[in-house]
Design a protein around this motif. Structure first.
Motif: not given
Length: 244
Positions: A150-163
Motif C-alpha cells: 500500500a505504501r508503494a502504491r501511494v508513493a506511485a500515485l502522488k503525481d496523479r493524486y496528490p492527496e
C-alpha cells in the motif's frame, strides 16, 4: 498464522462487479444476500470532477464493535479477520447497530456479512474476490506485506493524486482491509476516524455490572433465606421446650 489483511487499491478498481459476483457464487450466498457492494463516488467541483468505485464490505476491524456486542459469540476474530459462526447467531441485531461502517445486515433472521475466505487462504488459495479481480486492485497476504504494498502504491500515485493515502492502518485499532485512496476518506464516503459506539461500551461495562448486581441479589436472597430458616427452627425448638 500471522495477521492477515486484504488490499483494495481504489485507483485500480474498474467497478466491474466481478468481485461481487465471485463472492456471491463462491460463498453460495442466498438470494438477496450480498457481502460486497460497489458504490460510485464523485468528488471535486465542476469541471474538475473525479470519481472512484468504493467497495462497501466488512473492514475486519481489530477492535471490532460487532464482536464486542455479540451475546452468543457468533462473531469472533481469527488471524486478523472477523469471522461468523452462523449457527450461533441469534439474530439480535446488536452488530448491525454498532458497526461504524454500517456493514452487517440481517437476512432470514441471522447476520449477513463477509465471513472472509480464511478457509481458502489456509489452503494456499486466494479469496474469491481477489482471484477474479481483472485489474489487480485486490490482494491478500500478511498485514505487513499488504501495508508495504500500500505504501508503494501511494508513493506511485502522488503525481496523479496528490492527496493519495492509506486507509485502515490505524482506524479501529487497524483494519483487516487496507485501502489505497486517491482522495481523503471523507470525499469517498468513509469516516476518517470511526468510533466504537456507546452500545459496545455498554456491553463491556454496564452489562457486566448488571450481571454482578444480579449475582449479588441472588447471594443476598440466599443468605436471607438461611437466616429466616434458622430463626424458624429456633422458634420451633423453643416452643417444643416450653411445651415439655
Amino acid at each position: 498464522m500471522a495477521r492477515l489483511a486484504m488490499l483494495i487499491d481504489l485507483s485500480r478498481c474498474l467497478g466491474c462487479q466481478a468481485c461481487v459476483i465471485a463472492c456471491k457464487a463462491g460463498r453460495e450466498l442466498a438470494p438477496g444476500e450480498r457481502w460486497v457492494e460497489i458504490r460510485e463516488v464523485v468528488w471535486g467541483r465542476f469541471p474538475e470532477l473525479r470519481g472512484a468505485f468504493v467497495p462497501h464490505r466488512c473492514f475486519h476491524c481489530a477492535e471490532a464493535a460487532c464482536v464486542q456486542v455479540c451475546p452468543t459469540g457468533a462473531l469472533y476474530k481469527r488471524d486478523g479477520f472477523t469471522l461468523v459462526d452462523f449457527d450461533r447467531c441469534s439474530g439480535c441485531g446488536y452488530c448491525v447497530e454498532v458497526c461504524p461502517y454500517k456493514v452487517p445486515r440481517l437476512v432470514d433472521g441471522r447476520v449477513s456479512k463477509c465471513a472472509s475466505c480464511l478457509d481458502l487462504v489456509q489452503r494456499g488459495e486466494e479469496p474469491w474476490c481477489v482471484r477474479t479481480c481483472p485489474a489487480g486492485a485486490l490482494q491478500c497476504g500478511t498485514r505487513e506485506e499488504i501495508l508495504a504494498e500500500a505504501r508503494a502504491r501511494v508513493a506511485a500515485l502522488k503525481d496523479r493524486y496528490p492527496e493519495a493515502q492509506i486507509y485502515g492502518e490505524t482506524q479501529m485499532g487497524g483494519l483487516g482491509v487496507i485501502m489505497v485512496l486517491p482522495a481523503p476518506p471523507e470525499a469517498l464516503g468513509l469516516p476518517a476516524q470511526p468510533q466504537i459506539p456507546p452500545l459496545a461500551i455498554w456491553k463491556d461495562g454496564v452489562q457486566p455490572l448488571s450481571l454482578g448486581a444480579l449475582a449479588l441479589s441472588v447471594l443476598t436472597s440466599g443468605i436471607a433465606f438461611f437466616i429466616a430458616r434458622r430463626r424458624h427452627l429456633e422458634e420451633k425448638r423453643n416452643s417444643q421446650n416450653h411445651g415439655e
